[in-house]
Design a protein around this motif. Structure first.
Motif, PDB file in Angstrom:
ATOM      1  N   VAL A  47       0.824  -1.221   0.000  1.00  0.00           N
ATOM      2  CA  VAL A  47       0.000   0.000   0.000  1.00  0.00           C
ATOM      3  C   VAL A  47       0.857   1.269   0.000  1.00  0.00           C
ATOM      4  N   LEU A 127      -7.049   1.450   6.408  1.00  0.00           N
ATOM      5  CA  LEU A 127      -6.658   1.230   5.011  1.00  0.00           C
ATOM      6  C   LEU A 127      -7.803   0.610   4.212  1.00  0.00           C
ATOM      7  N   GLU A 130     -10.383   3.332   3.577  1.00  0.00           N
ATOM      8  CA  GLU A 130      -9.904   4.280   2.555  1.00  0.00           C
ATOM      9  C   GLU A 130      -9.824   3.652   1.166  1.00  0.00           C
ATOM     10  N   LYS A 132      -7.717   1.410   0.202  1.00  0.00           N
ATOM     11  CA  LYS A 132      -6.342   1.044  -0.185  1.00  0.00           C
ATOM     12  C   LYS A 132      -6.113  -0.461  -0.122  1.00  0.00           C
TER      13      LYS A 132
END
Length: 255
Positions: A47, A127, A130, A132
């Motif tokens: 990521v 994460l 979001e 990601k």
């Protein structure tokens, strides 16, 4: 996986990463937890999060020493760590161990160590939120075991569950969960000694709850819980039927 730089490497180049990854004793030396360490590092690299480890400059946080009553040893270990962390100007620390998380977050400030400390479940949940980290895995039922030092000690209950749901898995709650979660039996440095006399070992009691739930896969966010619950499942004879998996491994498998 790419080579992981140490804080010394970053410092030598005049740069600093966003996070220091505190690997911990279990993550460094326990063969089972080494797999979790590797899985988490691979996720961070995928990521694009910049991070470093202390490498040979990292020592035990002192948590087991303090829990076992050796305050002198705790102070020695903690003060040495604070000196190293402050020398590098560390601001944010990620841990995969709730015991390290609790000690760094809540006990180091009294010794001059003030950092933003994040458990890996919190970062992974963020994460996923979001976008990601996206799941390409199949749907399956996952139970989650609450670590005492993450849950009751620090109020982190939702992040691990958000990971499971965010990966489009079906969350199964165990009989004792969240604020009523059942200890694996490792806390208070008990993981390093034989269990005291009693009707049933704590890890066996918790393993029995897992067996009774019907869950075939249980997500965990603590190396101590991993050791104790695996031992409990071994004693119940269900170790081949039920898989224990760290949250980082669960994410890695579905990415």
């Amino acid at each position: 996986m790419e080579a992981i730089k140490t804080m010394a490497d970053w410092s030598a180049s005049g740069e600093s990463p966003e996070y220091l990854f505190w690997v911990g004793c279990a993550g460094s030396f326990d063969d089972r937890q080494k797999k979790v360490t590797r899985a988490f590092c691979e996720i961070l690299q995928k990521v694009g999060i910049t991070f470093a480890v202390l490498g040979k400059e990292e020592a035990c946080t002192g948590d087991p020493a303090r829990r076992a009553g050796n305050e002198f040893l705790f102070q020695m270990q903690a003060n040495a760590n604070v000196q190293v962390l402050n020398m590098y100007g560390v601001k944010k620390i990620i841990t995969t161990c709730p015991h390290c998380f609790n000690t760094l977050k809540n006990e180091y400030p009294a010794l001059g160590g003030n950092y933003e400390v994040i458990h890996h479940s919190q970062l992974l949940a963020t994460l996923i939120q979001e976008g990601k980290i996206k799941s390409n895995g199949t749907s399956e039922e996952i139970a989650y075991h609450d670590s005492c030092y993450l849950g009751r000690a620090n109020g982190v209950y939702e992040a691990p569950r958000e990971i499971i749901l965010g990966l489009q898995k079906e969350l199964k709650e165990l009989k004792s969960c969240k604020t009523n979660g059942l200890c694996c039996g490792a806390g208070g440095a008990q993981v390093f000694k034989e269990p005291e006399a009693g009707a049933i070992d704590m890890q066996v009691r918790r393993a029995n709850e897992i067996v009774e739930s019907g869950a075939k896969k249980v997500a965990i966010g603590c190396p101590f819980c991993m050791v104790m619950l695996q031992d409990g499942l071994n004693k119940t004879g269900k170790e081949k039927e039920i898989q224990l998996i760290d949250l980082a491994e669960l994410v890695q498998q579905t990415m």
